[in-house]
Write a protein that holds these residues in place. Sequence first.
Motif, PDB file in Angstrom:
ATOM      1  N   GLY A 128       0.815  -1.212   0.000  1.00 23.45           N
ATOM      2  CA  GLY A 128       0.000   0.000   0.000  1.00 23.45           C
ATOM      3  C   GLY A 128       0.845   1.256   0.000  1.00 23.45           C
ATOM      4  O   GLY A 128       0.507   2.244  -0.668  1.00 23.45           O
ATOM      5  N   LEU A 129       1.969   1.229   0.729  1.00 23.76           N
ATOM      6  CA  LEU A 129       2.887   2.363   0.735  1.00 23.76           C
ATOM      7  C   LEU A 129       3.466   2.598  -0.654  1.00 23.76           C
ATOM      8  O   LEU A 129       3.495   3.728  -1.149  1.00 23.76           O
ATOM      9  CB  LEU A 129       4.011   2.106   1.740  1.00 23.76           C
ATOM     10  CG  LEU A 129       5.144   3.140   1.776  1.00 23.76           C
ATOM     11  CD1 LEU A 129       4.609   4.522   2.165  1.00 23.76           C
ATOM     12  CD2 LEU A 129       6.229   2.698   2.745  1.00 23.76           C
ATOM     13  N   ALA A 187      -7.950 -11.241   3.004  1.00 28.68           N
ATOM     14  CA  ALA A 187      -8.870 -10.109   3.123  1.00 28.68           C
ATOM     15  C   ALA A 187      -8.302  -9.049   4.064  1.00 28.68           C
ATOM     16  O   ALA A 187      -8.406  -7.844   3.801  1.00 28.68           O
ATOM     17  CB  ALA A 187     -10.226 -10.588   3.617  1.00 28.68           C
ATOM     18  N   ILE A 188      -7.691  -9.488   5.163  1.00 31.61           N
ATOM     19  CA  ILE A 188      -7.054  -8.545   6.095  1.00 31.61           C
ATOM     20  C   ILE A 188      -5.943  -7.780   5.379  1.00 31.61           C
ATOM     21  O   ILE A 188      -5.811  -6.560   5.518  1.00 31.61           O
ATOM     22  CB  ILE A 188      -6.505  -9.291   7.326  1.00 31.61           C
ATOM     23  CG1 ILE A 188      -7.663  -9.846   8.167  1.00 31.61           C
ATOM     24  CG2 ILE A 188      -5.630  -8.368   8.176  1.00 31.61           C
ATOM     25  CD1 ILE A 188      -7.217 -10.759   9.294  1.00 31.61           C
ATOM     26  N   GLY A 189      -5.146  -8.507   4.611  1.00 29.12           N
ATOM     27  CA  GLY A 189      -4.074  -7.859   3.867  1.00 29.12           C
ATOM     28  C   GLY A 189      -4.590  -6.833   2.877  1.00 29.12           C
ATOM     29  O   GLY A 189      -4.011  -5.757   2.715  1.00 29.12           O
ATOM     30  N   LEU A 190      -5.712  -7.135   2.235  1.00 35.61           N
ATOM     31  CA  LEU A 190      -6.296  -6.203   1.267  1.00 35.61           C
ATOM     32  C   LEU A 190      -6.817  -4.942   1.954  1.00 35.61           C
ATOM     33  O   LEU A 190      -6.687  -3.835   1.417  1.00 35.61           O
ATOM     34  CB  LEU A 190      -7.434  -6.887   0.503  1.00 35.61           C
ATOM     35  CG  LEU A 190      -7.030  -8.061  -0.393  1.00 35.61           C
ATOM     36  CD1 LEU A 190      -8.255  -8.674  -1.052  1.00 35.61           C
ATOM     37  CD2 LEU A 190      -6.029  -7.622  -1.448  1.00 35.61           C
ATOM     38  N   VAL A 191      -7.407  -5.108   3.140  1.00 34.78           N
ATOM     39  CA  VAL A 191      -7.898  -3.941   3.889  1.00 34.78           C
ATOM     40  C   VAL A 191      -6.732  -3.044   4.298  1.00 34.78           C
ATOM     41  O   VAL A 191      -6.785  -1.818   4.142  1.00 34.78           O
ATOM     42  CB  VAL A 191      -8.700  -4.393   5.130  1.00 34.78           C
ATOM     43  CG1 VAL A 191      -9.025  -3.193   6.018  1.00 34.78           C
ATOM     44  CG2 VAL A 191      -9.994  -5.082   4.702  1.00 34.78           C
ATOM     45  N   VAL A 192      -5.666  -3.664   4.820  1.00 29.84           N
ATOM     46  CA  VAL A 192      -4.487  -2.889   5.211  1.00 29.84           C
ATOM     47  C   VAL A 192      -3.893  -2.181   3.996  1.00 29.84           C
ATOM     48  O   VAL A 192      -3.543  -0.994   4.052  1.00 29.84           O
ATOM     49  CB  VAL A 192      -3.430  -3.808   5.865  1.00 29.84           C
ATOM     50  CG1 VAL A 192      -2.126  -3.040   6.100  1.00 29.84           C
ATOM     51  CG2 VAL A 192      -3.959  -4.381   7.168  1.00 29.84           C
ATOM     52  N   ASN A 193      -3.803  -2.885   2.881  1.00 31.77           N
ATOM     53  CA  ASN A 193      -3.274  -2.307   1.651  1.00 31.77           C
ATOM     54  C   ASN A 193      -4.088  -1.080   1.223  1.00 31.77           C
ATOM     55  O   ASN A 193      -3.529  -0.024   0.899  1.00 31.77           O
ATOM     56  CB  ASN A 193      -3.302  -3.366   0.545  1.00 31.77           C
ATOM     57  CG  ASN A 193      -2.822  -2.828  -0.786  1.00 31.77           C
ATOM     58  OD1 ASN A 193      -1.630  -2.671  -1.025  1.00 31.77           O
ATOM     59  ND2 ASN A 193      -3.749  -2.535  -1.679  1.00 31.77           N
ATOM     60  N   ALA A 194      -5.411  -1.213   1.241  1.00 34.87           N
ATOM     61  CA  ALA A 194      -6.280  -0.118   0.815  1.00 34.87           C
ATOM     62  C   ALA A 194      -6.180   1.082   1.749  1.00 34.87           C
ATOM     63  O   ALA A 194      -6.146   2.232   1.296  1.00 34.87           O
ATOM     64  CB  ALA A 194      -7.728  -0.607   0.739  1.00 34.87           C
ATOM     65  N   ARG A 195      -6.129   0.827   3.052  1.00 32.83           N
ATOM     66  CA  ARG A 195      -6.069   1.928   4.020  1.00 32.83           C
ATOM     67  C   ARG A 195      -4.756   2.700   3.908  1.00 32.83           C
ATOM     68  O   ARG A 195      -4.748   3.935   3.913  1.00 32.83           O
ATOM     69  CB  ARG A 195      -6.230   1.385   5.436  1.00 32.83           C
ATOM     70  CG  ARG A 195      -7.617   0.831   5.748  1.00 32.83           C
ATOM     71  CD  ARG A 195      -8.674   1.902   5.665  1.00 32.83           C
ATOM     72  NE  ARG A 195      -8.455   2.967   6.641  1.00 32.83           N
ATOM     73  CZ  ARG A 195      -9.087   4.122   6.634  1.00 32.83           C
ATOM     74  NH1 ARG A 195      -9.959   4.404   5.663  1.00 32.83           N
ATOM     75  NH2 ARG A 195      -8.847   5.027   7.564  1.00 32.83           N
ATOM     76  N   VAL A 196      -3.640   1.968   3.805  1.00 34.20           N
ATOM     77  CA  VAL A 196      -2.346   2.639   3.675  1.00 34.20           C
ATOM     78  C   VAL A 196      -2.272   3.407   2.361  1.00 34.20           C
ATOM     79  O   VAL A 196      -1.780   4.538   2.311  1.00 34.20           O
ATOM     80  CB  VAL A 196      -1.189   1.614   3.773  1.00 34.20           C
ATOM     81  CG1 VAL A 196       0.149   2.281   3.476  1.00 34.20           C
ATOM     82  CG2 VAL A 196      -1.161   0.982   5.154  1.00 34.20           C
ATOM     83  N   MET A 197      -2.804   2.825   1.297  1.00 31.57           N
ATOM     84  CA  MET A 197      -2.790   3.491  -0.003  1.00 31.57           C
ATOM     85  C   MET A 197      -3.581   4.796   0.040  1.00 31.57           C
ATOM     86  O   MET A 197      -3.137   5.827  -0.460  1.00 31.57           O
ATOM     87  CB  MET A 197      -3.383   2.557  -1.067  1.00 31.57           C
ATOM     88  CG  MET A 197      -3.349   3.135  -2.474  1.00 31.57           C
ATOM     89  SD  MET A 197      -3.742   1.893  -3.715  1.00 31.57           S
ATOM     90  CE  MET A 197      -5.403   1.441  -3.228  1.00 31.57           C
TER      91      MET A 197
END
Length: 291
Positions: A128-129, A187-197
């Motif tokens: 995400g970063l 799914a957790i990884g995708l949420v973290v990815n989206a939030r950081v992005m």
Amino acid sequence: MEDIQKLIEKHQYFGRAGTALIYATLVSIAVNFFWTPGNIYSSGVTGVAQLINTLTGRYGPFQLSTSLMLFVLNVPLFILAWFKIGKQFTVFTFISVALASIMMNLLHPIPLTHDPLICAIFGGAINGLGTGLALRYGISTGGLDIIGLTLRKKTGTKMGTLNMAFNFLIVVAAGFVFGWPYALYSAIGLVVNARVMDMVYTRQQLLQILIVTGRPKSVTDSIQNHLRRGITIVHDVEGAYKHDEKALLITVISRYEMYELQEAMEESDDKAFVSVTEIKQVMGHFYEPEL
């Protein structure tokens, strides 16, 4: 003057190329150090490339690498970006995807941990970063980012939200291939990815600016010299403390432009009262710079 402009553009090109290399390094670390050891799928086309890598390794006569499929799957999206978003944008997108494919081969997997939760969280945050930095400086990471940017111009929906909608199928695929616990970890990884992005890609975060000033013309001119933004002026505003005559200026900017606004206020009226409020949506015409 033209020589200065060319020099500025040259530095911008080098800056974007450097950002593309940073993105490629970060996504390679996310895939090779966290997602692959933890059996976690990434978002978007990278996740599809991982899925093809897994399925061809299990059932095919030969295994197609994630890095190769990442590039191949992006080819038709390069064409879409060329016509719908911009030629320069497409060139740098091509560079970032090509570098990501190369870096995935150069950075050999180092399994720091096989814990799927840790792999999902850290892989999502690192990816995400990298994605947010690339988008912030006008570079797409390919895949769903191209589709997302095309749709966002019409709907105003956040990039992370669009990615989450597209990635439902990837989570389901993770469930069928690795088991449903891994689908939940993905799914957790995708949420973290989206939030950081969304945190990094501040160009899409909109702010309403209210300015109370006794120098409306000076402030208006300064803001419009720094930013391409319309301003609504409300005259005959009275300050309750000294009962002096003021004006209220109203505008909307992106969080990405906050530094330019602060510079404009320091130049024009550093004693003005400025209120900043985050807003969800703007209806009507709102200028967004071309990528």
